[in-house]
Design a protein around this motif. Structure first.
Motif, PDB file in Angstrom:
ATOM      1  N   ASP A  60      43.185  28.182  40.893  1.00 53.45           N
ATOM      2  CA  ASP A  60      42.287  29.279  40.532  1.00 53.45           C
ATOM      3  C   ASP A  60      41.964  30.119  41.760  1.00 53.45           C
ATOM      4  O   ASP A  60      42.537  29.922  42.836  1.00 53.45           O
ATOM      5  CB  ASP A  60      41.004  28.732  39.893  1.00 53.45           C
ATOM      6  N   CYS A  61      41.015  31.055  41.584  1.00 59.94           N
ATOM      7  CA  CYS A  61      40.668  31.983  42.664  1.00 59.94           C
ATOM      8  C   CYS A  61      39.381  31.597  43.386  1.00 59.94           C
ATOM      9  O   CYS A  61      38.862  32.395  44.166  1.00 59.94           O
ATOM     10  CB  CYS A  61      40.505  33.399  42.092  1.00 59.94           C
ATOM     11  N   ALA A  62      38.838  30.433  43.124  1.00 57.58           N
ATOM     12  CA  ALA A  62      37.558  30.049  43.712  1.00 57.58           C
ATOM     13  C   ALA A  62      37.729  29.566  45.150  1.00 57.58           C
ATOM     14  O   ALA A  62      38.591  28.739  45.438  1.00 57.58           O
ATOM     15  CB  ALA A  62      36.898  28.961  42.865  1.00 57.58           C
ATOM     16  N   GLU A  95      28.625  33.067  43.168  1.00 54.63           N
ATOM     17  CA  GLU A  95      28.409  31.733  43.730  1.00 54.63           C
ATOM     18  C   GLU A  95      29.549  30.765  43.403  1.00 54.63           C
ATOM     19  O   GLU A  95      30.080  30.766  42.307  1.00 54.63           O
ATOM     20  CB  GLU A  95      27.104  31.120  43.200  1.00 54.63           C
ATOM     21  N   HIS A  96      29.886  29.943  44.378  1.00 54.40           N
ATOM     22  CA  HIS A  96      30.735  28.765  44.183  1.00 54.40           C
ATOM     23  C   HIS A  96      29.932  27.579  44.697  1.00 54.40           C
ATOM     24  O   HIS A  96      29.523  27.559  45.854  1.00 54.40           O
ATOM     25  CB  HIS A  96      32.054  28.888  44.952  1.00 54.40           C
ATOM     26  N   GLY A  98      35.018  25.518  40.196  1.00 51.44           N
ATOM     27  CA  GLY A  98      36.250  26.309  40.271  1.00 51.44           C
ATOM     28  C   GLY A  98      36.529  26.953  38.936  1.00 51.44           C
ATOM     29  O   GLY A  98      35.610  27.296  38.189  1.00 51.44           O
ATOM     30  N   GLY A  99      37.803  27.082  38.594  1.00 49.64           N
ATOM     31  CA  GLY A  99      38.179  27.651  37.311  1.00 49.64           C
ATOM     32  C   GLY A  99      38.068  29.152  37.231  1.00 49.64           C
ATOM     33  O   GLY A  99      38.188  29.737  36.157  1.00 49.64           O
ATOM     34  N   GLU A 100      37.860  29.799  38.349  1.00 51.12           N
ATOM     35  CA  GLU A 100      37.635  31.241  38.352  1.00 51.12           C
ATOM     36  C   GLU A 100      38.924  32.011  38.067  1.00 51.12           C
ATOM     37  O   GLU A 100      39.964  31.744  38.667  1.00 51.12           O
ATOM     38  CB  GLU A 100      37.073  31.637  39.716  1.00 51.12           C
ATOM     39  N   THR A 101      38.858  32.973  37.155  1.00 52.04           N
ATOM     40  CA  THR A 101      40.045  33.756  36.814  1.00 52.04           C
ATOM     41  C   THR A 101      40.140  35.023  37.653  1.00 52.04           C
ATOM     42  O   THR A 101      41.226  35.530  37.893  1.00 52.04           O
ATOM     43  CB  THR A 101      40.034  34.128  35.328  1.00 52.04           C
ATOM     44  N   GLU A 102      39.003  35.548  38.089  1.00 60.40           N
ATOM     45  CA  GLU A 102      38.971  36.675  39.021  1.00 60.40           C
ATOM     46  C   GLU A 102      37.592  36.698  39.657  1.00 60.40           C
ATOM     47  O   GLU A 102      36.685  36.028  39.191  1.00 60.40           O
ATOM     48  CB  GLU A 102      39.257  38.002  38.307  1.00 60.40           C
ATOM     49  N   TYR A 103      37.423  37.486  40.720  1.00 62.83           N
ATOM     50  CA  TYR A 103      36.148  37.501  41.422  1.00 62.83           C
ATOM     51  C   TYR A 103      35.478  38.855  41.220  1.00 62.83           C
ATOM     52  O   TYR A 103      36.067  39.892  41.530  1.00 62.83           O
ATOM     53  CB  TYR A 103      36.341  37.233  42.918  1.00 62.83           C
TER      54      TYR A 103
END
Length: 633
Positions: A429-431, A512-513, A527-532
């Motif tokens: 992911d992107c995190a 936030e992460h 995590g699991g971020e698809t975009e920021y």
């Protein structure tokens, strides 16, 4: 749109230009005392108060006016803005002073080492820590010590060998966390025989003490449990330095008298015997010794032999804390009538077959249901499929050591690597992460029954709800948690009799992460971020909406028992400023919830889809009550 700034609440706003004027100017007030006044003026802050860049002025803007007004400390005072520990109040204090107090008492600027103390009857003043204000002067009072503490040099302290917990109690001092690649090989609540240096087993004799003797009508070998508490809760490793008491399930030979008693604390030549009183039991510790053996010692004393004898006994030795007695621990069933004993070993499986090897228990990646009968491995190890790593020869076989490239490691699923005693999930992911060396620790499908293992932003199966969505707000608090450093962490206590599932997700602006610790040790990161996107977007205060839209999130299996979960926002894992890049956030925020694990023997046809449908229905009903429909869900 509500942003994470601070403003003056209605309680401290006053008209500035008369009854016809609409401009409201923030004013300070004194608080505390029976007449509503205290020692210094303070101003109340809330989430929308705006500051200038260096936080030396407060800016107030009336939305119906073209003018803005400011508030700051008078230069003639030589003071500067000083914030209360909770960040909700500000006063003008001199350098080196802290703002102490509360609305219910009073506020004052106190020097280093001083606290605001007193009462409504005497008033409130700054006194040295540990002293009280009696209305005329500061006086030191002798504290009344509780929780097993004793008064030393005017302070209540825990006894030697113990430490103070966050709740103020004294508990045995922890030892450093063990290396996950090197388990202790001993587990609390399991049963063992103790084979002593003379080749005999330790047990209770009819003379009233424990010795290493040959079985006879006057001697009964012991079957021992190592217990970390009086209930002897099972499952946790016994590491070197852990205080344990030893329970003997057997009684005297033949008569069976006094079963389930504890080994006592006889010392300095006194033979260790039995006691039915748990507090009177001896406090032991166990450490690995020469290959295949452990050594039995004490937490505050050593353990050694007593009088020279063909049937040696043992005693606690207060003069030699490093002494210990070598023993060979042999794991045995706690009850001889448990059908699962069939799986302890099988006649044709005394060693690992081709393609398998013994690795530390818990290090493998196997899955499945029901009871299986693994091949025999040394104490603290299990047999798993393996593959050769590096060069150094081919072929198959059992290999329990390393060297020269002839090293075996368990087989991990495709795309995963073996490291630090487990298979690492790759980061896809992107995190940003503070500890990327541990891989993706935000969600391991193997931890949650009935959950799909497909890659991507997939939610695990969620069982019955234990705690609904709850807000965790990490504030920047002056002076110890202040930008540009991370905000103050949030501690979440838990205490369940079974493993639970914790879901946590970033809400509001996607900035936030989070890093989680369990009882102070690293546990995982979101995590699991698809975009920021460091902006407010859509229904950003709805955690279910944020989960579905790829906000950074995590699913963690929390073990049963009493624990403290700490939520941190590490520096560098996100953005600490509003999207303009100048205005700092005043807090970070997440929502979390607790649920039961799904029943592995009764998995719904599509657990995740079912739970998402239920959540979506609840969200829409809630939105309709508020006059708003989540059309994009």
């Amino acid at each position: 749109m509500v942003y994470r700034h601070m403003h003056f609440g209605a309680a401290v706003l006053a008209l500035a230009l008369g009854a016809s004027a609409r401009i409201l100017t923030p004013t300070a007030r004194k608080t505390g005392g029976s007449d509503g006044f205290g020692n210094i003026q303070v101003a109340n802050l809330d989430d929308s108060t705006q500051f200038n860049e260096d936080r030396t002025q407060i800016i107030y803007e009336d939305p119906d006016s073209d003018f803005a007004q400011t508030m700051f400390c008078k230069k003639s005072l030589g003071a500067k803005f000083t914030f209360s520990a909770d960040g909700k109040w500000v006063g003008c204090c001199l350098p080196g002073q802290t703002l102490e107090g509360s609305p219910e008492t009073a506020f004052d600027c106190c020097g280093a080492g001083h606290k605001l103390v007193g009462s409504k009857a005497t008033g409130y003043r700054c006194c040295p820590s540990g002293e009280e204000w009696d209305g005329e002067k500061c006086k030191r009072t002798a504290p009344v010590c509780q929780n097993g503490k004793s008064l030393v040099d005017g302070k209540c302290v825990c006894p030697p060998g113990t430490v103070e917990t966050t709740g103020g109690a004294c508990e045995p001092q922890d030892v450093p966390s063990p290396d996950p690649d090197c388990p202790s090989g001993v587990t609390a609540g399991k049963c063992y025989l103790f084979k002593m240096p003379n080749g005999e087993y330790l047990g209770y004799n009819n003379n009233g003490y424990y010795s290493a003797s040959k079985p006879s009508n006057s001697f009964q070998p012991g079957k021992f449990k190592l217990c970390k508490d009086q209930s002897c809760a099972p499952g946790t490793p016994v590491n070197p330095g852990d205080p344990v008491r030893i329970q003997d399930l057997h009684g005297q030979a033949n008569s069976g008298k006094d079963p389930n008693n504890w080994l006592n604390g006889a010392q300095n030549g006194g033979h260790i015997g039995k006691t039915a009183d748990y507090p009177s039991a001896g406090v032991f510790t166990v450490t690995k010794w020469t290959s295949g053996k452990h050594c039995l010692g004490g937490v505050e004393s050593g353990v050694g032999p007593t009088c020279p004898s063909n049937d040696p006994a043992i005693t606690f030795n207060t003069m030699d804390q490093e002494s210990c007695v070598p023993v060979q621990l042999e794991s045995v069933p706690c009850t001889i009538r448990d059908v699962s004993n069939n799986c302890l070993w099988t006649e044709n499986q005394q060693s690992c077959p081709v393609g398998h090897d013994c690795v530390p228990a818990g290090a493998g990646t196997g899955s499945g249901t029901g009871i299986s009968c693994p091949p025999a491995c040394p104490l603290g190890f299990q047999c798993v499929p393996v593959e050769r790593e590096g060069g150094g020869g081919g072929g198959n076989g059992n290999h329990h050591g390393g060297g020269g490239g002839n090293i075996w490691t368990p087989t991990c699923p495709p795309g995963q690597s073996w490291k630090t005693g487990k298979c690492l999930l790759p980061i896809t992911d992107c995190a940003d992460r503070a500890r990327p060396e541990f891989g993706d620790t935000s969600y391991n499908p193997a931890d949650f029954p009935c959950s799909p293992s497909t890659p991507g932003h997939t939610q695990p199966c969620r069982g019955d709800q234990l705690l609904g969505w709850t807000r965790a707000q990490l504030n920047w608090v002056y002076p110890n948690h202040w930008q540009p450093e991370p905000p103050k962490p949030v501690d979440i206590p838990v205490n369940y009799d079974f493993d639970i599932m914790m879901t946590i997700v970033d809400i509001e602006a996607q900035s936030e992460h989070f890093l989680l610790k369990l009882d102070g040790e690293f546990f995982g990161e979101t995590g699991g971020e698809t975009e920021y996107r460091n902006v407010y977007d859509g229904y950003n205060r709805d955690p279910e909406w944020c989960l579905k839209r790829g906000y950074t999130r995590g699913y963690f299996r929390i073990p049963k028992g009493k624990h403290t979960i700490t939520v941190e926002w590490p520096k560098g894992t996100g953005r600490y400023k509003y999207p303009n890049g100048v205005t700092p956030w005043s807090y970070g925020v997440a929502n979390y919830r607790f649920d039961k694990l799904c029943d592995p023997d009764n998995c719904p046809p599509d657990c995740v889809a079912q739970k998402q449908e239920e959540a979506e229905k609840a969200r829409k009903e809630l939105a309709q009550k508020g006059g708003r429909q989540h059309d994009d869900l």
